[in-house]
Design an enzyme around this catalytic site. Structure first.
Site, PDB file in Angstrom:
ATOM      1  N   GLU A   1       8.921  31.217  68.397  1.00 27.74           N
ATOM      2  CA  GLU A   1       7.912  30.685  67.472  1.00 27.74           C
ATOM      3  C   GLU A   1       8.474  30.588  66.059  1.00 27.74           C
ATOM      4  O   GLU A   1       8.282  29.585  65.361  1.00 27.74           O
ATOM      5  CB  GLU A   1       6.649  31.557  67.485  1.00 27.74           C
ATOM      6  CG  GLU A   1       5.529  30.989  66.626  1.00 27.74           C
ATOM      7  CD  GLU A   1       4.236  31.787  66.723  1.00 27.74           C
ATOM      8  OE1 GLU A   1       3.409  31.679  65.794  1.00 27.74           O
ATOM      9  OE2 GLU A   1       4.052  32.526  67.722  1.00 27.74           O
TER      10      GLU A   1
ATOM     11  N   CYS B   1      -4.463  35.386  77.742  1.00 31.53           N
ATOM     12  CA  CYS B   1      -5.208  34.708  76.690  1.00 31.53           C
ATOM     13  C   CYS B   1      -5.314  33.232  77.085  1.00 31.53           C
ATOM     14  O   CYS B   1      -4.659  32.778  78.035  1.00 31.53           O
ATOM     15  CB  CYS B   1      -4.513  34.849  75.338  1.00 31.53           C
ATOM     16  SG  CYS B   1      -2.932  33.964  75.222  1.00 31.53           S
TER      17      CYS B   1
END
Length: 291
Positions: free
Chosen positions: A134, A12
């Site tokens: 995260e 990505c």
């Protein structure tokens, strides 16, 4: 065997950016020992490839604070694409260590939205995988950011905001999130929902709907710690319960499971967002050669 490669495949934009930044950073400081506080992206092949360039990933199971404490003088440090506790930057500055922040822009946008909600006086319900980098980074933003718990009655004891802000890890399952959102709405009907799933993750998850009808097996390709790849695997098992589903890292993982592929004539390959395209193509070539 006939193989079908799902689109998109390869990195990505956030992963491509992080790798490019890391290589450029090492080139800028060629004489410094260079370390990553964890895995730059969650793919073992990428970690090994970075090592060839002198970029060492510190993946041992100790805190990042402890890793910084143990760092040698004069080194350089890269902070991973997953985001981090901002106090790590202060610790690096105190040790006079040059560092690179490789946080994915989408993750940083999510963090900024949480900061704005906190500034506006809201409490935040964060949906994420416990202990994922995260999630750790988002929870560190403020004491009013709370990790989602399945039992909403428990959350009511400390979420007193009638309009809490609801955010989520960018690599979770879209379908899984919808169910959690509905659960939160039942307890906090006026909650404000920010759907943080990155578009790249969503597209890969939706790719399941485009698989050919004659597929006998599905190969999900990615690192063992990759959240978005794990979600792809879970979706595959849930929606293709009659098919053979395999979670692999590279072409070397195919030989041990060859016997399980007997009777399979067509397979699909879906890769996580941090899986190198060349590794996915090697898997396709090897599967094409079977039977």
């Amino acid at each position: 065997m006939k193989t079908y490669l799902a689109n998109p495949s390869g990195y990505c934009q956030g992963v491509s950016r992080a790798i490019a930044l890391a290589l450029s950073f090492k080139k800028k400081y060629p004489d410094k020992e260079c370390y990553v506080l964890g895995a730059l992206v969650h793919n073992e092949t990428v970690t090994e490839e970075l090592k060839k360039y002198g970029i060492i990933s510190l993946t041992e199971k100790i805190s990042n604070e402890e890793k910084i404490k143990n760092l040698p003088k004069g080194c350089a440090v890269i902070l991973t694409a997953h985001g981090h506790d901002k106090k790590l930057e202060d610790l690096l500055k105190r040790k006079d260590i040059v560092y690179l922040d490789a946080t994915c822009p989408i993750v940083e946008l999510s963090a900024n939205n949480i900061r704005k909600a906190i500034k506006d006086g809201r409490q935040v319900i964060y949906i994420g995988t416990p202990n994922h980098p995260e999630t750790i980074g988002m929870l560190s933003i403020d004491k009013e950011v709370y990790l989602f718990q399945n039992i909403m009655e428990d959350m009511k004891s400390f979420i007193i905001d009638k309009t809490p802000y609801v955010s989520s890890q960018t690599t979770l399952s879209v379908l899984e999130l919808e169910a959690i959102f509905n659960k939160i709405k039942g307890t906090f009907p006026n909650a404000i929902f920010q759907k943080e799933i990155c578009q790249e993750t969503k597209i890969r998850q939706m790719a399941f709907k485009k698989l050919p009808n004659d597929v006998d097996a599905v190969f999900v390709v990615g690192g063992k710690d990759s959240s978005n790849t794990k979600k792809l695997y879970e979706l595959a098992k849930k929606h293709f319960s009659t098919l053979k589903i395999f979670y692999i890292l590279n072409e070397h993982d195919i030989d041990p499971i060859k016997d399980k592929l007997k009777g399979c004539l067509t397979c699909a390959i879906i890769s996580g967002a941090s899986t190198p395209l060349n590794e996915t193509m090697k898997i396709k070539v090897k599967l094409d050669e079977i039977w």
